[in-house]
Design a protein around this motif. Structure first.
Motif, PDB file in Angstrom:
ATOM      1  N   GLU A   9      25.749  18.894  91.230  1.00  0.00           N
ATOM      2  CA  GLU A   9      25.318  19.644  90.048  1.00  0.00           C
ATOM      3  C   GLU A   9      24.408  20.830  90.367  1.00  0.00           C
ATOM      4  O   GLU A   9      24.667  21.943  89.882  1.00  0.00           O
ATOM      5  CB  GLU A   9      24.652  18.723  89.025  1.00  0.00           C
ATOM      6  CG  GLU A   9      24.275  19.457  87.759  1.00  0.00           C
ATOM      7  CD  GLU A   9      23.654  18.566  86.707  1.00  0.00           C
ATOM      8  OE1 GLU A   9      23.077  19.130  85.756  1.00  0.00           O
ATOM      9  OE2 GLU A   9      23.742  17.322  86.804  1.00  0.00           O
ATOM     10  N   ARG A  13      25.259  24.751  89.532  1.00  0.00           N
ATOM     11  CA  ARG A  13      24.355  25.570  88.714  1.00  0.00           C
ATOM     12  C   ARG A  13      23.915  26.825  89.476  1.00  0.00           C
ATOM     13  O   ARG A  13      23.857  27.911  88.903  1.00  0.00           O
ATOM     14  CB  ARG A  13      23.149  24.754  88.269  1.00  0.00           C
ATOM     15  CG  ARG A  13      23.498  23.719  87.222  1.00  0.00           C
ATOM     16  CD  ARG A  13      22.249  23.050  86.641  1.00  0.00           C
ATOM     17  NE  ARG A  13      22.593  22.024  85.692  1.00  0.00           N
ATOM     18  CZ  ARG A  13      22.961  22.235  84.429  1.00  0.00           C
ATOM     19  NH1 ARG A  13      23.037  23.457  83.963  1.00  0.00           N
ATOM     20  NH2 ARG A  13      23.251  21.221  83.628  1.00  0.00           N
ATOM     21  N   GLY A  38      31.040  22.548  83.398  1.00  0.00           N
ATOM     22  CA  GLY A  38      31.332  21.705  82.238  1.00  0.00           C
ATOM     23  C   GLY A  38      32.088  20.448  82.640  1.00  0.00           C
ATOM     24  O   GLY A  38      31.774  19.344  82.177  1.00  0.00           O
ATOM     25  N   LEU A  41      29.712  17.998  84.399  1.00  0.00           N
ATOM     26  CA  LEU A  41      28.831  17.339  83.435  1.00  0.00           C
ATOM     27  C   LEU A  41      29.610  16.325  82.598  1.00  0.00           C
ATOM     28  O   LEU A  41      29.103  15.234  82.297  1.00  0.00           O
ATOM     29  CB  LEU A  41      28.144  18.384  82.553  1.00  0.00           C
ATOM     30  CG  LEU A  41      27.163  19.295  83.297  1.00  0.00           C
ATOM     31  CD1 LEU A  41      26.749  20.476  82.426  1.00  0.00           C
ATOM     32  CD2 LEU A  41      25.947  18.519  83.789  1.00  0.00           C
ATOM     33  N   TYR A  42      30.848  16.663  82.244  1.00  0.00           N
ATOM     34  CA  TYR A  42      31.705  15.718  81.520  1.00  0.00           C
ATOM     35  C   TYR A  42      31.911  14.473  82.375  1.00  0.00           C
ATOM     36  O   TYR A  42      31.783  13.348  81.884  1.00  0.00           O
ATOM     37  CB  TYR A  42      33.044  16.372  81.176  1.00  0.00           C
ATOM     38  CG  TYR A  42      34.024  15.433  80.516  1.00  0.00           C
ATOM     39  CD1 TYR A  42      34.029  15.277  79.133  1.00  0.00           C
ATOM     40  CD2 TYR A  42      34.940  14.707  81.261  1.00  0.00           C
ATOM     41  CE1 TYR A  42      34.922  14.404  78.523  1.00  0.00           C
ATOM     42  CE2 TYR A  42      35.823  13.834  80.663  1.00  0.00           C
ATOM     43  CZ  TYR A  42      35.817  13.688  79.296  1.00  0.00           C
ATOM     44  OH  TYR A  42      36.696  12.809  78.705  1.00  0.00           O
ATOM     45  N   ASP A  46      27.624  13.523  80.594  1.00  0.00           N
ATOM     46  CA  ASP A  46      26.678  14.347  79.841  1.00  0.00           C
ATOM     47  C   ASP A  46      27.455  15.297  78.933  1.00  0.00           C
ATOM     48  O   ASP A  46      27.552  16.500  79.172  1.00  0.00           O
ATOM     49  CB  ASP A  46      25.770  15.120  80.799  1.00  0.00           C
ATOM     50  CG  ASP A  46      24.605  15.799  80.104  1.00  0.00           C
ATOM     51  OD1 ASP A  46      24.592  15.827  78.851  1.00  0.00           O
ATOM     52  OD2 ASP A  46      23.718  16.319  80.814  1.00  0.00           O
ATOM     53  N   ALA A  48      26.852  16.293  75.904  1.00  0.00           N
ATOM     54  CA  ALA A  48      26.047  17.282  75.165  1.00  0.00           C
ATOM     55  C   ALA A  48      25.820  18.535  75.999  1.00  0.00           C
ATOM     56  O   ALA A  48      25.793  19.645  75.461  1.00  0.00           O
ATOM     57  CB  ALA A  48      24.713  16.671  74.743  1.00  0.00           C
ATOM     58  N   ALA A  49      25.667  18.393  77.306  1.00  0.00           N
ATOM     59  CA  ALA A  49      25.469  19.554  78.169  1.00  0.00           C
ATOM     60  C   ALA A  49      26.797  20.228  78.503  1.00  0.00           C
ATOM     61  O   ALA A  49      26.850  21.446  78.704  1.00  0.00           O
ATOM     62  CB  ALA A  49      24.746  19.142  79.455  1.00  0.00           C
ATOM     63  N   ALA A  50      27.877  19.469  78.561  1.00  0.00           N
ATOM     64  CA  ALA A  50      29.187  20.027  78.902  1.00  0.00           C
ATOM     65  C   ALA A  50      29.773  20.843  77.751  1.00  0.00           C
ATOM     66  O   ALA A  50      30.423  21.873  77.982  1.00  0.00           O
ATOM     67  CB  ALA A  50      30.154  18.913  79.290  1.00  0.00           C
ATOM     68  N   GLU A  51      29.541  20.402  76.523  1.00  0.00           N
ATOM     69  CA  GLU A  51      30.193  21.040  75.375  1.00  0.00           C
ATOM     70  C   GLU A  51      29.910  22.536  75.248  1.00  0.00           C
ATOM     71  O   GLU A  51      30.857  23.319  75.078  1.00  0.00           O
ATOM     72  CB  GLU A  51      29.831  20.315  74.074  1.00  0.00           C
ATOM     73  CG  GLU A  51      30.572  20.877  72.879  1.00  0.00           C
ATOM     74  CD  GLU A  51      30.337  20.097  71.608  1.00  0.00           C
ATOM     75  OE1 GLU A  51      30.721  20.619  70.541  1.00  0.00           O
ATOM     76  OE2 GLU A  51      29.787  18.968  71.653  1.00  0.00           O
TER      77      GLU A  51
END
Length: 186
Positions: A9, A13, A38, A41-42, A46, A48-51
């Motif tokens: 991750e 980033r 994304g 994170l999916y 996570d 909420a962070a991926a969306e």
């Protein structure tokens, strides 16, 4: 280590930040990194962070590449699957329909991306309780995966199991059982 999402991750980033700074947020390479972060994170759960990353990728890819570009369709399908996973079936369904329709037209019915879309939409329709609409999609996904990937590929085995689940839900235990057995033996 392979599959070390937590270690990956910060690297994703860092790459995305560097690309935004040097290439801009609308560059195809930056958009790939947005979508890839994304996806990571999916995979970590996570959602909420991926969306927002998936939404950004869809929006900018639609604007820069168009609605029929394969990268746009990857982002559309990814967002649809994420929304399905969150339980927002009403928001997911039009995205999955769109991705499938355009993939059938542009890639054909046996391309792996098309088969992913067929499978995803079938799962969503099953989750909605629309077994009559889900069944032909699940059968098509299974047939296509058997033809293109073989009977023992993990995607094929998932399709075998999911068709079994659907048939069980319909009350067709005689048809579901051999599929369950095949998936288990796979």
């Amino acid at each position: 280590a392979k599959g070390d999402l937590a270690a990956a991750e910060p690297l994703y980033r860092e790459a995305l930040e560097g690309q935004r700074e040097t290439l801009g947020s609308r560059n195809p390479n930056t958009l790939n990194s947005i979508n890839n972060l994304g996806g990571l994170l999916y995979a970590k759960g996570d959602l909420a962070a991926a969306e927002p990353l998936y939404r950004e990728a869809v929006e900018v890819r639609r604007e820069t590449l168009g609605n029929r570009h394969s990268d746009t369709l990857i982002s559309i399908n990814s967002l649809g699957v994420l929304l399905y996973t969150k339980g927002d079936l009403a928001a997911a369904e039009p995205l999955l329909h769109e991705a499938l329709e355009v993939r059938r037209e542009t890639l054909g019915g046996r391309h792996q991306h098309t088969l992913i879309s067929i499978h995803s939409l079938g799962l969503l329709l099953n989750a909605k309780g629309d077994l009559a609409a889900a069944e032909p999609l699940q059968r098509e996904a299974l047939e296509g995966r058997r033809e293109t990937l073989g009977s023992r590929h993990s995607d094929t085995l998932a399709s075998i199991n999911n068709l079994g689940v659907l048939l069980y839900a319909k009350g067709d235990l005689a048809a579901a059982e051999p599929l369950y057995r095949e998936a288990l033996e796979g």
